[in-house]
Design a protein around this motif. Structure first.
Motif, short mmCIF file in Angstrom:
data_model
loop_
_atom_site.label_atom_id
_atom_site.label_comp_id
_atom_site.label_asym_id
_atom_site.label_seq_id
_atom_site.Cartn_x
_atom_site.Cartn_y
_atom_site.Cartn_z
N ALA A 28 0.83 -1.20 0.00
CA ALA A 28 0.00 0.00 0.00
C ALA A 28 0.87 1.26 0.00
O ALA A 28 0.60 2.22 -0.73
CB ALA A 28 -0.93 -0.01 1.22
N ARG A 29 1.94 1.23 0.82
CA ARG A 29 2.84 2.38 0.82
C ARG A 29 3.53 2.54 -0.52
O ARG A 29 3.75 3.64 -1.02
CB ARG A 29 3.89 2.21 1.93
N TRP A 30 3.91 1.39 -1.12
CA TRP A 30 4.59 1.41 -2.41
C TRP A 30 3.71 2.04 -3.49
O TRP A 30 4.16 2.88 -4.27
CB TRP A 30 4.99 -0.01 -2.78
N VAL A 31 2.44 1.65 -3.50
CA VAL A 31 1.52 2.22 -4.49
C VAL A 31 1.34 3.72 -4.24
O VAL A 31 1.35 4.53 -5.18
CB VAL A 31 0.17 1.49 -4.43
N SER A 32 1.20 4.09 -2.96
CA SER A 32 1.01 5.50 -2.63
C SER A 32 2.25 6.32 -3.00
O SER A 32 2.13 7.40 -3.60
CB SER A 32 0.71 5.64 -1.14
N ASP A 33 3.43 5.80 -2.66
CA ASP A 33 4.66 6.54 -2.97
C ASP A 33 4.88 6.63 -4.47
O ASP A 33 5.33 7.66 -4.99
CB ASP A 33 5.86 5.85 -2.30
N THR A 34 4.59 5.54 -5.18
CA THR A 34 4.77 5.56 -6.63
C THR A 34 3.83 6.58 -7.27
O THR A 34 4.23 7.34 -8.18
CB THR A 34 4.51 4.16 -7.21
N ALA A 35 2.60 6.60 -6.80
CA ALA A 35 1.64 7.58 -7.34
C ALA A 35 2.11 9.01 -7.08
O ALA A 35 1.99 9.90 -7.95
CB ALA A 35 0.26 7.36 -6.70
N LEU A 41 5.04 9.86 -9.44
CA LEU A 41 4.57 10.10 -10.80
C LEU A 41 3.77 11.40 -10.89
O LEU A 41 3.80 12.09 -11.92
CB LEU A 41 3.72 8.94 -11.27
N ARG A 42 3.07 11.76 -9.82
CA ARG A 42 2.22 12.94 -9.84
C ARG A 42 3.05 14.22 -9.96
O ARG A 42 2.65 15.19 -10.65
CB ARG A 42 1.37 12.99 -8.58
N VAL A 82 9.97 5.33 -14.36
CA VAL A 82 9.26 4.14 -14.84
C VAL A 82 10.24 2.99 -15.07
O VAL A 82 9.96 1.83 -14.77
CB VAL A 82 8.48 4.48 -16.12
N THR A 83 11.43 3.33 -15.63
CA THR A 83 12.44 2.30 -15.86
C THR A 83 12.89 1.67 -14.55
O THR A 83 13.06 0.44 -14.44
CB THR A 83 13.64 2.90 -16.61
N ASP A 84 13.08 2.52 -13.54
CA ASP A 84 13.50 2.01 -12.23
C ASP A 84 12.43 1.11 -11.61
O ASP A 84 12.72 0.05 -11.04
CB ASP A 84 13.81 3.16 -11.28
N LEU A 85 11.19 1.54 -11.73
CA LEU A 85 10.09 0.73 -11.19
C LEU A 85 10.01 -0.62 -11.90
O LEU A 85 9.76 -1.66 -11.28
CB LEU A 85 8.77 1.48 -11.33
N ARG A 86 10.20 -0.61 -13.20
CA ARG A 86 10.15 -1.86 -13.97
C ARG A 86 11.28 -2.79 -13.54
O ARG A 86 11.09 -4.01 -13.39
CB ARG A 86 10.24 -1.56 -15.45
N LEU A 87 12.48 -2.23 -13.31
CA LEU A 87 13.60 -3.07 -12.89
C LEU A 87 13.34 -3.71 -11.54
O LEU A 87 13.62 -4.89 -11.34
CB LEU A 87 14.87 -2.22 -12.85
N LEU A 88 12.77 -2.94 -10.61
CA LEU A 88 12.49 -3.49 -9.29
C LEU A 88 11.40 -4.56 -9.34
O LEU A 88 11.47 -5.56 -8.63
CB LEU A 88 12.07 -2.36 -8.33
N SER A 89 10.40 -4.35 -10.19
CA SER A 89 9.36 -5.38 -10.31
C SER A 89 9.93 -6.66 -10.91
O SER A 89 9.54 -7.77 -10.51
CB SER A 89 8.21 -4.84 -11.18
#
Length: 469
Positions: free
Chosen positions: A246-253, A256-257, A296-303
């Motif tokens: 939940a924190r990850w989604v909130s921080d990612t949003a 990106l915002r 986005v690239t960093d997020l993709r690498l972590l996923s």
């Protein structure tokens, strides 16, 4: 913390255990009963055979002595009423030595050498003599007659069966008590085990429904207690992962915002004519787009790292050359950031690695040091061998990091100062990516306090050996 509530119900597992345990105990009890009954029956019968034969031999000795005094059996044939007295006198010594209800006069018969009965059997059946056991009577090697005695099998209905009935009745009482005890044991054990497994099943069902606050009562050192502890650890881990997600989604949003809001504001300003559409403003837009692309690239690498799908082309690689080359290329970057570089790199340190991923690792560490080290500062990098590992030590000067924060530095989107502003450097994913890259090479990455006043990273990689080449 929620704990499962339970209502009394029949547990299928407990019922099965009850039936199995009770069946096993009943089978064992029946086997013991049959074995003991057979043993008593056969053993007692053997004892009777031996006792009756011993009495016949004692009586035979007395009869031979009487025959030696009279010279024949006429005296006994003429006075058969003397037979009970003669039997009692002959068996008196044996009875004093081993008292027994056996050995009555009607259990013995006597016949002459020609086969004629001197003392006939009391049965009216003329073929009854065929069921008797015969003991020859000899005097000076001459047969003077035969003593017949009734076999114990024929006396069972009169005496022994009563004894066996009493013994079997006592045995039945013992086995009935054992059955009741088995019933109580099986019922108690099945209830205890069924209750605990039912609690585990209900708690597991709640866990699958998303109730991660469910906990089982601990206590004990048996396998079920350890299973309950493991279940509680699992529930706590799932809860922590859900909160982290939940924190990850909130921080990612949020991350990106921010660049999206800047892009929107600049585009609307150009549309309203507040800002002119020129190369400078287009360059600002391109910078925000690049920041978005990097995030986005960093997020993709972590996923990919989380899914175990991070692409790495591992091959024999000179770690010394990879590290030294990247640091030489970064001299200008470090100088612009006000950092002085000091290196101590051992030559020809070979590992299995991916040159592109390692370069990305060095870039993230350089970016972190340049962003967070106050100028003028120092960056000291060393590489050496230790046992079967290659050890990279990366440390910079002040400011440092509180010790309580060290373990959280590789958490995604985590910043020590708690700010979400990118002005302090990056999106908060660099060190998370660095840790994932080290892990992809089979290594570890640990943070500690630097002697220079800043942060020290210790990276370990497995050395290349002949076995893994």
């Amino acid at each position: 913390m929620a704990r499962p509530s339970f209502r009394w119900a029949i547990s299928p597992l407990g019922l099965k255990l009850f039936v199995i345990i009770l069946s096993v105990n009943v089978a064992i009890s029946a086997a013991v009963f049959l074995a003991v009954s057979h043993s008593i029956d056969r053993g007692f019968l053997d004892y009777l055979n031996q006792a009756q034969q011993r009495r016949a031999e004692t009586l035979a000795e007395g009869l031979v002595e009487q025959w030696s005094q009279h010279g024949d059996w006429e005296w006994l044939a003429r006075s058969p009423e003397r037979w009970p007295l003669l039997v009692r006198q002959a068996l008196a010594v044996e009875r004093r030595r081993r008292p027994s209800p056996l050995g009555e006069a009607h259990d013995f018969v006597l016949r002459a050498p020609d086969g004629a009965f001197v003392i006939p059997p009391q049965e009216e059946d003329p073929d009854a003599a065929a069921d008797w056991h015969w003991l020859p009577l000899s005097y000076h090697n001459a047969v003077i007659g035969e003593l017949g005695y009734r076999p114990p099998q024929q006396m069972m209905e009169r005496m022994e069966r009563g004894f066996l009935a009493r013994q079997q009745r006592n045995l039945m009482i013992i086995l009935a008590s054992l059955g009741v005890a088995s019933l109580l044991l099986a019922g108690g054990l099945s209830w205890w085990l069924g209750r605990r497994t039912r609690a585990l099943a209900l708690a597991t069902r709640r866990l699958t429904e998303g109730d991660y606050n469910t906990r089982l009562k601990g206590g004990g050192r048996d396998e079920l207690a350890r299973l309950a502890q493991d279940f509680n650890v699992l529930a706590a881990t799932l809860k922590a992962n859900r909160e982290a997600r939940a924190r990850w989604v909130s921080d990612t949003a949020h991350e990106l915002r921010t660049p999206l809001a800047v892009l929107r504001g600049e585009i609307e300003a150009m549309q309203d004519g507040i800002r002119p559409l020129d190369q400078e403003n287009l360059g600002s837009l391109a910078q925000e787009v690049s920041q978005l692309e990097r995030l986005v690239t960093d997020l993709r690498l972590l996923s990919q790292s989380d899914a175990g799908a991070l692409e790495t082309q591992l091959a024999p690689l000179d770690l010394s050359h990879s590290l030294k080359t990247r640091l030489l290329d970064a001299h200008g970057w470090l100088a612009d950031s006000g950092l002085t570089l000091s290196t101590e790199i051992a030559p020809k340190v070979m590992i299995r690695g991916d040159s592109q991923r390692l370069r990305q690792l060095w870039n993230n560490l350089l970016d972190n040091s340049c962003a967070y080290t106050s100028p003028p500062g120092i960056l000291k990098v060393s590489l050496h061998r230790k046992a079967d590992q290659a050890v990279v030590t990366w440390q910079d000067s002040a400011p440092g990091v509180p010790e309580r924060e060290l373990d959280r530095l590789t958490e995604r989107l985590y910043r020590v100062e708690g700010s979400r502003s990118r002005a302090s450097g990056g999106s908060g994913l660099g060190l998370s990516i660095a840790s994932a890259l080290v892990k992809a090479h089979g290594g570890t990455m640990v943070a500690s306090t630097s002697a220079l006043g800043g942060l020290c990273w210790t990276l370990t990689f497995p050395l290349l050996t002949d076995k893994i080449q």
